[in-house]
Design a protein around this motif. Structure first.
Motif, PDB file in Angstrom:
ATOM      1  N   TRP A  14      41.336  45.218  42.040  1.00 52.57           N
ATOM      2  CA  TRP A  14      41.687  44.105  42.924  1.00 52.57           C
ATOM      3  C   TRP A  14      41.276  44.404  44.362  1.00 52.57           C
ATOM      4  O   TRP A  14      40.749  43.530  45.060  1.00 52.57           O
ATOM      5  CB  TRP A  14      43.197  43.839  42.835  1.00 52.57           C
ATOM      6  CG  TRP A  14      43.594  42.595  43.549  1.00 52.57           C
ATOM      7  CD1 TRP A  14      43.999  42.472  44.847  1.00 52.57           C
ATOM      8  CD2 TRP A  14      43.578  41.278  43.023  1.00 52.57           C
ATOM      9  NE1 TRP A  14      44.257  41.160  45.155  1.00 52.57           N
ATOM     10  CE2 TRP A  14      44.004  40.404  44.046  1.00 52.57           C
ATOM     11  CE3 TRP A  14      43.268  40.753  41.772  1.00 52.57           C
ATOM     12  CZ2 TRP A  14      44.110  39.036  43.857  1.00 52.57           C
ATOM     13  CZ3 TRP A  14      43.378  39.385  41.594  1.00 52.57           C
ATOM     14  CH2 TRP A  14      43.797  38.549  42.624  1.00 52.57           C
ATOM     15  N   GLN A  15      41.514  45.638  44.800  1.00 54.42           N
ATOM     16  CA  GLN A  15      41.120  46.007  46.164  1.00 54.42           C
ATOM     17  C   GLN A  15      39.602  45.936  46.341  1.00 54.42           C
ATOM     18  O   GLN A  15      39.109  45.444  47.356  1.00 54.42           O
ATOM     19  CB  GLN A  15      41.620  47.407  46.494  1.00 54.42           C
ATOM     20  CG  GLN A  15      43.120  47.476  46.676  1.00 54.42           C
ATOM     21  CD  GLN A  15      43.595  48.878  47.023  1.00 54.42           C
ATOM     22  OE1 GLN A  15      42.868  49.853  46.881  1.00 54.42           O
ATOM     23  NE2 GLN A  15      44.837  48.974  47.485  1.00 54.42           N
ATOM     24  N   LEU A  16      38.869  46.429  45.347  1.00 50.21           N
ATOM     25  CA  LEU A  16      37.402  46.355  45.421  1.00 50.21           C
ATOM     26  C   LEU A  16      36.933  44.908  45.437  1.00 50.21           C
ATOM     27  O   LEU A  16      36.036  44.540  46.202  1.00 50.21           O
ATOM     28  CB  LEU A  16      36.779  47.096  44.237  1.00 50.21           C
ATOM     29  CG  LEU A  16      36.830  48.616  44.284  1.00 50.21           C
ATOM     30  CD1 LEU A  16      36.437  49.198  42.936  1.00 50.21           C
ATOM     31  CD2 LEU A  16      35.906  49.138  45.370  1.00 50.21           C
ATOM     32  N   ALA A  17      37.530  44.082  44.586  1.00 55.17           N
ATOM     33  CA  ALA A  17      37.148  42.668  44.522  1.00 55.17           C
ATOM     34  C   ALA A  17      37.427  41.967  45.846  1.00 55.17           C
ATOM     35  O   ALA A  17      36.607  41.162  46.318  1.00 55.17           O
ATOM     36  CB  ALA A  17      37.882  41.976  43.377  1.00 55.17           C
ATOM     37  N   ALA A  18      38.574  42.275  46.455  1.00 59.60           N
ATOM     38  CA  ALA A  18      38.920  41.645  47.731  1.00 59.60           C
ATOM     39  C   ALA A  18      37.927  42.037  48.820  1.00 59.60           C
ATOM     40  O   ALA A  18      37.518  41.196  49.643  1.00 59.60           O
ATOM     41  CB  ALA A  18      40.339  42.032  48.139  1.00 59.60           C
TER      42      ALA A  18
ATOM     43  N   VAL B  66      26.368  37.727  44.906  1.00 53.87           N
ATOM     44  CA  VAL B  66      25.557  38.415  43.904  1.00 53.87           C
ATOM     45  C   VAL B  66      24.141  37.855  43.974  1.00 53.87           C
ATOM     46  O   VAL B  66      23.936  36.652  43.761  1.00 53.87           O
ATOM     47  CB  VAL B  66      26.130  38.214  42.480  1.00 53.87           C
ATOM     48  CG1 VAL B  66      25.237  38.886  41.440  1.00 53.87           C
ATOM     49  CG2 VAL B  66      27.549  38.742  42.380  1.00 53.87           C
ATOM     50  N   PRO B  67      23.155  38.696  44.285  1.00 51.17           N
ATOM     51  CA  PRO B  67      21.775  38.204  44.360  1.00 51.17           C
ATOM     52  C   PRO B  67      21.328  37.637  43.007  1.00 51.17           C
ATOM     53  O   PRO B  67      21.595  38.212  41.957  1.00 51.17           O
ATOM     54  CB  PRO B  67      20.961  39.455  44.705  1.00 51.17           C
ATOM     55  CG  PRO B  67      21.937  40.431  45.237  1.00 51.17           C
ATOM     56  CD  PRO B  67      23.256  40.107  44.599  1.00 51.17           C
ATOM     57  N   GLY B  68      20.684  36.528  43.046  1.00 53.29           N
ATOM     58  CA  GLY B  68      20.182  35.907  41.822  1.00 53.29           C
ATOM     59  C   GLY B  68      21.149  34.943  41.171  1.00 53.29           C
ATOM     60  O   GLY B  68      20.743  34.059  40.436  1.00 53.29           O
ATOM     61  N   LEU B  69      22.437  35.135  41.410  1.00 47.57           N
ATOM     62  CA  LEU B  69      23.422  34.244  40.806  1.00 47.57           C
ATOM     63  C   LEU B  69      24.077  33.329  41.829  1.00 47.57           C
ATOM     64  O   LEU B  69      24.563  32.252  41.475  1.00 47.57           O
ATOM     65  CB  LEU B  69      24.499  35.046  40.064  1.00 47.57           C
ATOM     66  CG  LEU B  69      24.053  35.834  38.842  1.00 47.57           C
ATOM     67  CD1 LEU B  69      25.232  36.581  38.237  1.00 47.57           C
ATOM     68  CD2 LEU B  69      23.425  34.926  37.808  1.00 47.57           C
ATOM     69  N   GLY B  70      24.163  33.780  43.073  1.00 42.74           N
ATOM     70  CA  GLY B  70      24.740  32.965  44.121  1.00 42.74           C
ATOM     71  C   GLY B  70      26.249  32.819  44.038  1.00 42.74           C
ATOM     72  O   GLY B  70      26.817  31.901  44.605  1.00 42.74           O
TER      73      GLY B  70
ATOM     74  N   ARG C 181      30.706  38.270  45.018  1.00 42.14           N
ATOM     75  CA  ARG C 181      30.685  39.613  44.419  1.00 42.14           C
ATOM     76  C   ARG C 181      32.038  39.978  43.811  1.00 42.14           C
ATOM     77  O   ARG C 181      32.154  40.972  43.107  1.00 42.14           O
ATOM     78  CB  ARG C 181      30.265  40.642  45.458  1.00 42.14           C
ATOM     79  CG  ARG C 181      28.799  40.482  45.813  1.00 42.14           C
ATOM     80  CD  ARG C 181      28.234  41.726  46.384  1.00 42.14           C
ATOM     81  NE  ARG C 181      28.396  42.845  45.501  1.00 42.14           N
ATOM     82  CZ  ARG C 181      27.390  43.447  44.869  1.00 42.14           C
ATOM     83  NH1 ARG C 181      26.178  43.018  45.012  1.00 42.14           N
ATOM     84  NH2 ARG C 181      27.618  44.495  44.120  1.00 42.14           N
ATOM     85  N   LEU C 182      33.038  39.183  44.086  1.00 44.02           N
ATOM     86  CA  LEU C 182      34.339  39.362  43.450  1.00 44.02           C
ATOM     87  C   LEU C 182      34.179  39.428  41.924  1.00 44.02           C
ATOM     88  O   LEU C 182      34.870  40.190  41.257  1.00 44.02           O
ATOM     89  CB  LEU C 182      35.248  38.187  43.839  1.00 44.02           C
ATOM     90  CG  LEU C 182      36.568  38.050  43.100  1.00 44.02           C
ATOM     91  CD1 LEU C 182      37.670  37.828  44.119  1.00 44.02           C
ATOM     92  CD2 LEU C 182      36.534  36.935  42.100  1.00 44.02           C
TER      93      LEU C 182
ATOM     94  N   PRO D  14      35.767  42.009  35.663  1.00 43.59           N
ATOM     95  CA  PRO D  14      35.962  42.658  34.356  1.00 43.59           C
ATOM     96  C   PRO D  14      36.895  43.864  34.424  1.00 43.59           C
ATOM     97  O   PRO D  14      37.661  44.110  33.489  1.00 43.59           O
ATOM     98  CB  PRO D  14      34.550  43.096  33.953  1.00 43.59           C
ATOM     99  CG  PRO D  14      33.635  42.257  34.755  1.00 43.59           C
ATOM    100  CD  PRO D  14      34.352  41.928  36.022  1.00 43.59           C
ATOM    101  N   LEU D  15      36.844  44.603  35.511  1.00 46.25           N
ATOM    102  CA  LEU D  15      37.721  45.752  35.701  1.00 46.25           C
ATOM    103  C   LEU D  15      39.177  45.307  35.734  1.00 46.25           C
ATOM    104  O   LEU D  15      40.049  45.905  35.091  1.00 46.25           O
ATOM    105  CB  LEU D  15      37.340  46.477  36.997  1.00 46.25           C
ATOM    106  CG  LEU D  15      38.070  47.760  37.342  1.00 46.25           C
ATOM    107  CD1 LEU D  15      37.781  48.836  36.322  1.00 46.25           C
ATOM    108  CD2 LEU D  15      37.659  48.222  38.725  1.00 46.25           C
ATOM    109  N   ILE D  16      39.435  44.211  36.449  1.00 44.45           N
ATOM    110  CA  ILE D  16      40.799  43.686  36.547  1.00 44.45           C
ATOM    111  C   ILE D  16      41.250  43.108  35.211  1.00 44.45           C
ATOM    112  O   ILE D  16      42.337  43.412  34.720  1.00 44.45           O
ATOM    113  CB  ILE D  16      40.880  42.624  37.662  1.00 44.45           C
ATOM    114  CG1 ILE D  16      40.517  43.241  39.013  1.00 44.45           C
ATOM    115  CG2 ILE D  16      42.260  41.990  37.706  1.00 44.45           C
ATOM    116  CD1 ILE D  16      40.233  42.217  40.098  1.00 44.45           C
ATOM    117  N   GLY D  17      40.408  42.273  34.612  1.00 48.51           N
ATOM    118  CA  GLY D  17      40.754  41.655  33.328  1.00 48.51           C
ATOM    119  C   GLY D  17      40.967  42.675  32.229  1.00 48.51           C
ATOM    120  O   GLY D  17      41.934  42.593  31.452  1.00 48.51           O
TER     121      GLY D  17
END
Length: 195
Positions: free
Chosen positions: A114-118, A125-129, A132-133, A138-141
């Motif tokens: 959660w801290q990394l996502a925040a 994310v390049p290419g997806l737009g 980056r959260l 997946p780590l959180i889920g």
């Protein structure tokens, strides 16, 4: 309490089944995206800019969901040599200790994920737009599922219900270890006959 835990096991079993389907779908999609990227780049002469980041993100999802389901189903390898040295009555305590360690690790996954996502949420994310959260989702889920499945195992063991472990054998599906099933039952199940 046993009935409530059996109901919980049905619910978490459905969650695990859905997780396996999602993980399998993610694996197939990841392979399709990578294949499409190779075909586009080397046969058609252009690049699918979204394929690699999408494949990497899908890989994170199916790895963490699959790992959590592995805990639920008792599929992870374990080092049980030490358990052979302790009395039978102690083994459940060691299994519970193992599940507590997994739960603590999963809580850490959720917390730090959660801290990394925040911190990464303002990036793209390049290419997806997309934010980056989603790289850390997946780590959180997976951590949330690990906590759920590990706590279920701890509660089941506390209530005296069986929890599956890697290497458990029950070929006759009658709750008895291999070699102690009613004669002919396993063969009948394999042949599709009813006895």
């Amino acid at each position: 309490m046993r009935d409530a835990l059996i109901g919980l096991a049905r619910l978490t079993g459905a969650v695990a089944q859905a997780g396996l389907w999602l993980a399998g779908t993610g694996l197939v999609l990841m392979c399709a995206f990578v294949f499409a990227q190779v075909v586009a780049r080397y046969l058609l002469g252009f690049s699918l800019f979204w394929a690699e980041p999408a494949a990497v993100m899908l890989m994170g999802w199916f790895i963490f969901i699959g790992a959590a389901v592995g805990v639920k189903e008792g599929y992870h390898l374990s080092f049980d040599v030490g358990l052979m040295l302790v009395p039978e009555s102690w083994r459940a305590w060691f299994h519970t200790l193992s599940d507590i360690v997994v739960t603590a690790f999963a809580v850490g996954m959720v917390w730090f994920g959660w801290q990394l996502a925040a911190r990464a949420s303002t990036g793209v994310v390049p290419g997806l737009g997309i934010s980056r959260l989603w790289d850390f989702a997946p780590l959180i889920g997976g951590g949330v599922l690990l906590v759920l499945f590990s706590l279920e195992r701890i509660l089941r063991r506390a209530a005296g219900l069986k929890t599956r472990r890697f290497g458990d054998m029950d070929d006759a599906a009658d709750g008895l270890p291999d070699g102690s099933a009613a004669e002919g039952r396993a063969e009948a199940m394999l042949d599709g006959r009813k006895e």
